[in-house]
Design a protein around this motif. Structure first.
Motif, PDB file in Angstrom:
ATOM      1  N   LEU A 125       0.828  -1.197   0.000  1.00 56.42           N
ATOM      2  CA  LEU A 125       0.000   0.000   0.000  1.00 56.42           C
ATOM      3  C   LEU A 125       0.869   1.256   0.000  1.00 56.42           C
ATOM      4  O   LEU A 125       0.518   2.273  -0.596  1.00 56.42           O
ATOM      5  N   VAL A 126       2.018   1.181   0.641  1.00 60.06           N
ATOM      6  CA  VAL A 126       2.970   2.293   0.643  1.00 60.06           C
ATOM      7  C   VAL A 126       3.880   2.232  -0.589  1.00 60.06           C
ATOM      8  O   VAL A 126       4.104   3.243  -1.262  1.00 60.06           O
ATOM      9  N   ALA A 127       4.396   1.036  -0.893  1.00 64.22           N
ATOM     10  CA  ALA A 127       5.368   0.904  -1.982  1.00 64.22           C
ATOM     11  C   ALA A 127       4.747   1.125  -3.363  1.00 64.22           C
ATOM     12  O   ALA A 127       5.390   1.712  -4.239  1.00 64.22           O
ATOM     13  N   GLY A 128       3.527   0.665  -3.563  1.00 63.94           N
ATOM     14  CA  GLY A 128       2.887   0.798  -4.880  1.00 63.94           C
ATOM     15  C   GLY A 128       2.799   2.238  -5.351  1.00 63.94           C
ATOM     16  O   GLY A 128       3.308   2.582  -6.429  1.00 63.94           O
ATOM     17  N   PRO A 129       2.151   3.106  -4.574  1.00 64.61           N
ATOM     18  CA  PRO A 129       2.092   4.517  -5.003  1.00 64.61           C
ATOM     19  C   PRO A 129       3.467   5.178  -5.087  1.00 64.61           C
ATOM     20  O   PRO A 129       3.697   6.023  -5.957  1.00 64.61           O
ATOM     21  N   LEU A 130       4.379   4.803  -4.186  1.00 69.32           N
ATOM     22  CA  LEU A 130       5.730   5.363  -4.237  1.00 69.32           C
ATOM     23  C   LEU A 130       6.418   4.980  -5.542  1.00 69.32           C
ATOM     24  O   LEU A 130       7.020   5.833  -6.215  1.00 69.32           O
ATOM     25  N   LEU A 131       6.325   3.716  -5.933  1.00 73.02           N
ATOM     26  CA  LEU A 131       6.925   3.259  -7.191  1.00 73.02           C
ATOM     27  C   LEU A 131       6.275   3.962  -8.384  1.00 73.02           C
ATOM     28  O   LEU A 131       6.962   4.388  -9.320  1.00 73.02           O
ATOM     29  N   TRP A 132       4.958   4.100  -8.353  1.00 71.62           N
ATOM     30  CA  TRP A 132       4.247   4.769  -9.441  1.00 71.62           C
ATOM     31  C   TRP A 132       4.688   6.229  -9.547  1.00 71.62           C
ATOM     32  O   TRP A 132       4.936   6.731 -10.637  1.00 71.62           O
ATOM     33  N   TRP A 133       4.788   6.922  -8.407  1.00 73.21           N
ATOM     34  CA  TRP A 133       5.158   8.336  -8.386  1.00 73.21           C
ATOM     35  C   TRP A 133       6.573   8.546  -8.921  1.00 73.21           C
ATOM     36  O   TRP A 133       6.807   9.440  -9.743  1.00 73.21           O
ATOM     37  N   ILE A 134       7.522   7.712  -8.488  1.00 70.85           N
ATOM     38  CA  ILE A 134       8.906   7.845  -8.976  1.00 70.85           C
ATOM     39  C   ILE A 134       8.968   7.575 -10.475  1.00 70.85           C
ATOM     40  O   ILE A 134       9.630   8.300 -11.230  1.00 70.85           O
ATOM     41  N   ARG A 135       8.262   6.557 -10.927  1.00 69.07           N
ATOM     42  CA  ARG A 135       8.250   6.229 -12.357  1.00 69.07           C
ATOM     43  C   ARG A 135       7.649   7.388 -13.161  1.00 69.07           C
ATOM     44  O   ARG A 135       8.134   7.745 -14.223  1.00 69.07           O
ATOM     45  N   ARG A 136       6.596   7.970 -12.612  1.00 71.66           N
ATOM     46  CA  ARG A 136       5.942   9.105 -13.282  1.00 71.66           C
ATOM     47  C   ARG A 136       6.883  10.301 -13.377  1.00 71.66           C
ATOM     48  O   ARG A 136       6.948  10.980 -14.410  1.00 71.66           O
ATOM     49  N   LEU A 137       7.628  10.602 -12.318  1.00 70.42           N
ATOM     50  CA  LEU A 137       8.592  11.701 -12.345  1.00 70.42           C
ATOM     51  C   LEU A 137       9.667  11.461 -13.410  1.00 70.42           C
ATOM     52  O   LEU A 137      10.042  12.386 -14.137  1.00 70.42           O
ATOM     53  N   ASN A 138      10.143  10.235 -13.486  1.00 71.56           N
ATOM     54  CA  ASN A 138      11.165   9.918 -14.498  1.00 71.56           C
ATOM     55  C   ASN A 138      10.608  10.049 -15.909  1.00 71.56           C
ATOM     56  O   ASN A 138      11.273  10.570 -16.808  1.00 71.56           O
ATOM     57  N   THR A 139       9.381   9.602 -16.116  1.00 73.75           N
ATOM     58  CA  THR A 139       8.765   9.699 -17.447  1.00 73.75           C
ATOM     59  C   THR A 139       8.549  11.161 -17.823  1.00 73.75           C
ATOM     60  O   THR A 139       8.828  11.575 -18.951  1.00 73.75           O
ATOM     61  N   ARG A 140       8.083  11.949 -16.863  1.00 71.55           N
ATOM     62  CA  ARG A 140       7.843  13.367 -17.109  1.00 71.55           C
ATOM     63  C   ARG A 140       9.147  14.100 -17.421  1.00 71.55           C
ATOM     64  O   ARG A 140       9.202  14.938 -18.318  1.00 71.55           O
ATOM     65  N   SER A 141      10.214  13.781 -16.683  1.00 70.67           N
ATOM     66  CA  SER A 141      11.479  14.470 -16.919  1.00 70.67           C
ATOM     67  C   SER A 141      12.076  14.095 -18.281  1.00 70.67           C
ATOM     68  O   SER A 141      12.718  14.911 -18.937  1.00 70.67           O
ATOM     69  N   ARG A 142      11.852  12.857 -18.730  1.00 71.97           N
ATOM     70  CA  ARG A 142      12.332  12.453 -20.058  1.00 71.97           C
ATOM     71  C   ARG A 142      11.551  13.172 -21.153  1.00 71.97           C
ATOM     72  O   ARG A 142      12.097  13.510 -22.208  1.00 71.97           O
ATOM     73  N   ALA A 143      10.253  13.374 -20.925  1.00 72.82           N
ATOM     74  CA  ALA A 143       9.425  14.047 -21.925  1.00 72.82           C
ATOM     75  C   ALA A 143       9.786  15.530 -22.068  1.00 72.82           C
ATOM     76  O   ALA A 143       9.593  16.114 -23.127  1.00 72.82           O
ATOM     77  N   GLU A 144      10.319  16.113 -21.006  1.00 77.33           N
ATOM     78  CA  GLU A 144      10.687  17.536 -21.037  1.00 77.33           C
ATOM     79  C   GLU A 144      12.026  17.773 -21.717  1.00 77.33           C
ATOM     80  O   GLU A 144      12.381  18.922 -22.002  1.00 77.33           O
ATOM     81  N   LEU A 145      12.811  16.749 -21.940  1.00 80.97           N
ATOM     82  CA  LEU A 145      14.105  16.917 -22.601  1.00 80.97           C
ATOM     83  C   LEU A 145      13.913  17.374 -24.030  1.00 80.97           C
ATOM     84  O   LEU A 145      13.017  16.907 -24.738  1.00 80.97           O
ATOM     85  N   PRO A 146      14.776  18.280 -24.491  1.00 83.74           N
ATOM     86  CA  PRO A 146      14.649  18.732 -25.887  1.00 83.74           C
ATOM     87  C   PRO A 146      14.992  17.606 -26.852  1.00 83.74           C
ATOM     88  O   PRO A 146      15.878  16.790 -26.596  1.00 83.74           O
ATOM     89  N   ALA A 147      14.294  17.560 -27.949  1.00 83.19           N
ATOM     90  CA  ALA A 147      14.476  16.493 -28.924  1.00 83.19           C
ATOM     91  C   ALA A 147      15.671  16.691 -29.793  1.00 83.19           C
ATOM     92  O   ALA A 147      16.309  17.618 -29.957  1.00 83.19           O
TER      93      ALA A 147
END
Length: 147
Positions: A125-147
């Motif tokens: 219950l704690v690890a699931g949302p934490l893993l999702w949140w970290i993964r989301r931050l990484n995905t968002r930061s990759r999307a913000e990188l210039p192409a």
């Protein structure tokens, strides 16, 4: 976002996954160990009345005599000791082949399933949302990188 921040998040993600997985494996192992102990006791069932000598955080020490007159006091205590108090007399079941393995009569590995299942549930219950949140931050930061 910098590569260093992404690396730190990735390490955090793996650390959370490893800790949650380790807790799960430990809880499942404890459940199987309790089932194994119960089957050992039931294979060569002996019954006796024991006196509770001491109750501490990690074990409950009892003394009981087997029919051959030998008094036993399991070093690791009795299995499933919830609710026992020092000085109390309690019926126990033990393994005749290994009198060090004893449990309170009428209790079984089923009493461990709720606490262990709860531990697994709340860990994820704690690890699931934490893993999702970290993964989301990484995905968002990759999307913000210039192409």
């Amino acid at each position: 976002m910098t590569a260093k921040a992404e690396r730190v998040r990735r390490i955090g993600w793996y650390a959370a996954l490893v800790v949650a997985s380790l807790v799960t494996v430990l809880c499942v192992s404890l459940a199987f160990a309790a089932i194994r102990n119960d089957s050992s006791i039931e294979a060569e069932l002996g019954q006796a009345t024991a006196q509770v000598e001491s109750v501490t955080f990690d074990r409950t020490i009892i003394n009981y005599a087997t029919p051959d007159g030998i008094v036993h006091s399991p070093a690791n205590g009795v299995l499933y000791p919830a609710g026992l108090a020092a000085g109390q007399l309690v019926n126990i079941e033990y393994d005749v082949g290994d009198p060090e393995l004893a449990r309170v009569a009428g209790r079984s590995a089923a009493t461990t399933l709720l606490p262990l299942g709860s531990m697994i549930f709340f860990t994820w219950l704690v690890a699931g949302p934490l893993l999702w949140w970290i993964r989301r931050l990484n995905t968002r930061s990759r999307a913000e990188l210039p192409a």
